[in-house]
Scaffold this active site. Structure first.
Site, short mmCIF file in Angstrom:
data_model
loop_
_atom_site.label_atom_id
_atom_site.label_comp_id
_atom_site.label_asym_id
_atom_site.label_seq_id
_atom_site.Cartn_x
_atom_site.Cartn_y
_atom_site.Cartn_z
N ASP A 29 0.60 -11.11 112.04
CA ASP A 29 1.25 -9.94 111.46
C ASP A 29 0.38 -9.43 110.30
OD1 ASP A 29 2.86 -8.12 110.17
OD2 ASP A 29 4.65 -9.41 110.12
N GLU A 79 -22.39 -17.98 92.24
CA GLU A 79 -22.27 -19.23 93.00
C GLU A 79 -22.80 -18.99 94.42
OE1 GLU A 79 -18.35 -20.51 94.33
OE2 GLU A 79 -17.48 -18.98 93.04
N CYS A 111 -16.24 -19.57 90.13
CA CYS A 111 -15.94 -18.20 89.67
C CYS A 111 -15.90 -18.06 88.16
CB CYS A 111 -14.60 -17.75 90.24
SG CYS A 111 -14.57 -17.76 92.02
N THR A 152 -9.88 -13.80 102.86
CA THR A 152 -10.10 -13.64 101.42
C THR A 152 -11.60 -13.52 101.10
OG1 THR A 152 -10.17 -16.01 100.89
CG2 THR A 152 -8.00 -14.97 100.91
N SER A 201 -5.78 -25.54 96.08
CA SER A 201 -6.51 -24.70 95.12
C SER A 201 -5.54 -23.78 94.36
CB SER A 201 -7.60 -23.89 95.82
OG SER A 201 -7.06 -22.84 96.60
N HIS A 233 -8.43 -14.06 87.20
CA HIS A 233 -9.38 -14.24 88.30
C HIS A 233 -8.65 -13.87 89.58
CE1 HIS A 233 -12.03 -15.64 91.26
NE2 HIS A 233 -11.29 -16.67 91.61
N LYS A 242 1.41 -14.12 91.28
CA LYS A 242 2.14 -15.40 91.15
C LYS A 242 1.82 -16.05 89.82
CE LYS A 242 2.85 -16.95 95.77
NZ LYS A 242 2.74 -18.01 96.72
N ASN A 276 -12.45 -11.00 97.46
CA ASN A 276 -12.93 -11.91 96.40
C ASN A 276 -14.41 -11.66 96.15
OD1 ASN A 276 -13.15 -13.96 94.53
ND2 ASN A 276 -12.42 -15.59 95.88
P1 HMG Z 1 -2.46 -19.44 104.59
O1 HMG Z 1 -2.10 -20.84 104.33
O2 HMG Z 1 -2.90 -19.07 105.95
O3 HMG Z 1 -1.30 -18.46 104.20
O4 HMG Z 1 -3.59 -18.97 103.55
P2 HMG Z 1 0.25 -18.73 104.00
O5 HMG Z 1 0.83 -19.17 105.27
O6 HMG Z 1 0.48 -19.55 102.76
O7 HMG Z 1 0.69 -17.24 103.73
C1 HMG Z 1 0.26 -16.58 102.58
C2 HMG Z 1 1.45 -15.82 102.02
O8 HMG Z 1 1.77 -14.78 102.96
C3 HMG Z 1 2.72 -16.67 101.87
O9 HMG Z 1 3.39 -16.19 100.71
C4 HMG Z 1 3.52 -16.29 103.09
O10 HMG Z 1 4.93 -16.45 102.92
C5 HMG Z 1 3.16 -14.84 103.25
P3 HMG Z 1 3.77 -17.25 99.55
O11 HMG Z 1 4.62 -18.28 100.19
O12 HMG Z 1 2.46 -17.83 99.08
O13 HMG Z 1 4.44 -16.40 98.53
N1 HMG Z 1 3.34 -14.32 104.60
C6 HMG Z 1 3.83 -13.10 104.87
N2 HMG Z 1 4.24 -12.11 104.07
C7 HMG Z 1 4.68 -10.94 104.67
N3 HMG Z 1 4.73 -10.78 106.01
C8 HMG Z 1 4.31 -11.77 106.84
C9 HMG Z 1 3.86 -12.98 106.29
N4 HMG Z 1 3.36 -14.13 106.81
C10 HMG Z 1 3.06 -14.94 105.76
N5 HMG Z 1 4.38 -11.58 108.16
C11 HMG Z 1 -4.55 -19.57 101.41
C12 HMG Z 1 -3.38 -18.89 102.13
C13 HMG Z 1 -4.48 -19.30 99.92
C14 HMG Z 1 -4.44 -21.09 101.68
C15 HMG Z 1 -5.87 -19.02 102.02
O14 HMG Z 1 -5.95 -17.64 101.84
C16 HMG Z 1 -7.12 -19.67 101.45
O15 HMG Z 1 -7.46 -20.81 101.76
N6 HMG Z 1 -7.84 -18.93 100.59
C17 HMG Z 1 -9.08 -19.40 99.96
C18 HMG Z 1 -8.79 -20.25 98.73
C19 HMG Z 1 -8.26 -19.43 97.57
O16 HMG Z 1 -8.47 -18.23 97.49
N7 HMG Z 1 -7.60 -20.11 96.61
C20 HMG Z 1 -7.10 -19.45 95.43
C21 HMG Z 1 -7.11 -20.35 94.21
S1 HMG Z 1 -8.71 -21.10 93.96
C22 HMG Z 1 -9.67 -19.82 93.26
O17 HMG Z 1 -9.15 -18.83 92.86
C23 HMG Z 1 -11.15 -20.04 93.20
C24 HMG Z 1 -11.98 -19.32 94.24
O18 HMG Z 1 -12.10 -17.93 93.92
C25 HMG Z 1 -13.38 -19.95 94.33
C26 HMG Z 1 -14.18 -20.15 93.05
O19 HMG Z 1 -13.70 -20.46 91.99
O20 HMG Z 1 -15.41 -20.08 93.19
C27 HMG Z 1 -11.38 -19.42 95.62
#
Ligand code: HMG
Length: 388
Positions: A29, A79, A111, A152, A201, A233, A242, A276
């Site tokens: 979706d 990075e 980051c 992302t 993360s 960030h 959040k 990102n």
């Molecule tokens: P995921 O596990 O596939 O997603 O990926 P999900 O199932 O948790 O869904 C995400 C959200 O969408 C949830 O909302 C769902 O409910 C919602 P939440 O529960 O979180 O409020 N959702 C929907 N909403 C509306 N309609 C729908 C629907 N379906 C689901 N139909 C994950 C999420 C973050 C795990 C993934 O994106 C990921 O691995 N990202 C990369 C890591 C990341 O960005 N982490 C952030 C913190 S770490 C950081 O910021 C450092 C970084 O920039 C690196 C650095 O420092 O160098 C990453």
């Protein structure tokens, strides 16, 4: 004497993938991306673009104004390093025609490192107020295909001039820090894409926010209510939403959800359509706030939460300077974003898979970027950059 950001300009690639396209292929979706993570499009670097070319493009408007000889130090945060020894900023030094007496260094901590660069630049300027330091943050965010991180991805660079009596943002000396050795996201030298424990993360991000904020409160007299806006960030927009709800709750702020949201909403416009950009993302968020906030926010305190996985986090503050609106590159950024080309899923895959030789193989790289600087090829293990 005040020290801080005098001018800010960013660059992103001229290609993007709409996350609706990705959702369609994945039979997901699209609201999961548009609403769930708060992202609409992700920037895809052209084959002849990397952190060097993006950085030089971001910094060009600043250098055109102050002159190449005005820069005493260039700090390059990334990075997405292209060499284990040579700083990417040294190539940028040549492309921008900076003075040979200008020092250059590359900094790394996921980051977070652009924030370390800014704090160090402020310290240099405080010691020598006539100096100007150029801080550039530039990254390409890449995850494996068909992983939760894929949506992302993104790319971008931001260039900031740090000076005394800055025209945009005065940065306060008090900072709150938090460091912990965790494996939430990392990229070993032998990998082109990051490894990530996604859910973990996001938890560590929130924990670090609490800890860095608590430390900030110990060293600064500022409280939650003193801030008009907050910049986070931005790995994806929803993360910042959040995090800010979390901070408001910790501080028993007594604001409605809408009021809390309004304190960060204008920082998210560019990130939603770029994705990102790691080190650059929070500062592209600051640019978004300054360029898109309908009210004049001169005199307002801004809170910043910088996070780098691994992890190092910092909360710091700054004050928007009166007259800031006259020194932005709003129109230029708008034109760049409006001129981007949407790619199909097949074109996305071909950009994603474009050869990135790691064995010294010589290649000529096809033209793809509309930016002024490009990576023309790699020959005898040397990267060849040209300006158009
Ligand atoms: P995921 O596990 O596939 O997603 O990926 P999900 O199932 O948790 O869904 C995400 C959200 O969408 C949830 O909302 C769902 O409910 C919602 P939440 O529960 O979180 O409020 N959702 C929907 N909403 C509306 N309609 C729908 C629907 N379906 C689901 N139909 C994950 C999420 C973050 C795990 C993934 O994106 C990921 O691995 N990202 C990369 C890591 C990341 O960005 N982490 C952030 C913190 S770490 C950081 O910021 C450092 C970084 O920039 C690196 C650095 O420092 O160098 C990453």
């Amino acid at each position: 004497m005040s020290v801080g950001i005098d001018e800010i300009s960013f660059y992103t690639s001229n290609y993007y993938l709409d996350l609706r396209t990705l959702a369609e292929v994945q039979q997901t979706d699209p609201d999961k991306y548009y609403e769930g993570i708060g992202q609409e499009k992700m920037g895809m670097a052209a084959p002849d673009e990397d952190v060097v070319t993006m950085a030089a493009n971001a910094a060009t408007p600043l250098i055109e104004r102050v002159g190449a000889d005005a820069i005493s130090t260039l700090m390059f945060a990334t990075e997405t390093g292209i060499d284990q020894s040579k700083a990417a900023g040294v190539y940028v030094h040549r492309l921008l025609g900076l003075h040979s007496n200008c020092r250059v260094v590359e900094m790394k901590q996921a980051c977070y490192s652009a924030t370390a660069a800014i704090q160090m630049a402020c310290a240099l300027v405080a010691r020598n107020p006539e100096k100007k330091v150029l801080v550039i943050a530039s990254d390409v965010a890449r995850y494996d295909l068909d992983t939760p991180g894929e949506a992302t991805q993104g790319c971008g660079a931001v260039a900031m001039l740090i000076s005394a009596q800055p025209r945009l943002l005065e940065i306060d000396p008090e900072v709150g820090n938090y460091t912990e050795d965790v494996m939430d996201f990392w990229r070993p030298n032998y990998r082109a894409t990051a490894l990530v424990d996604g859910k973990y993360s996001t938890k560590i991000y929130l924990k670090s926010l609490k800890k860095a904020w608590e430390h900030f409160r110990e060293v600064s007299s500022l409280a939650f209510d003193d801030f008009g806006h907050f910049c986070y960030h931005l790995p994806f927009s929803r993360m910042a939403q959040k995090a800010h709800q979390h901070l408001a709750k910790l501080n028993k702020a007594g604001l409605t959800m809408e009021q809390v949201e309004a304190q960060i909403e204008d920082t998210l416009h560019y990130n939603r359509i770029i994705g990102n950009s790691y080190t650059a993302s929070m500062y592209i968020g600051l640019t978004s706030l300054l360029e898109n906030c309908k009210q004049n926010i001169a005199g307002e305190k801004i809170g910043f939460f910088s996070y780098g996985s691994g992890c190092v986090a910092e909360f710091f503050s700054g004050t928007v300077v009166a007259g800031y609106e006259k020194f932005l590159h709003r129109e230029q950024h708008k034109q760049m974003l409006d001129a981007r080309k949407e790619v199909s899923y097949e074109e996305y895959l071909s950009l994603y898979r474009y050869p990135d030789p790691r064995d010294g193989e010589s290649i000529e790289i096809e033209e793809g970027t509309s930016g002024r600087f490009r990576l023309a090829g790699i020959s005898h293990h040397k990267r060849e950059y040209v300006a158009s």
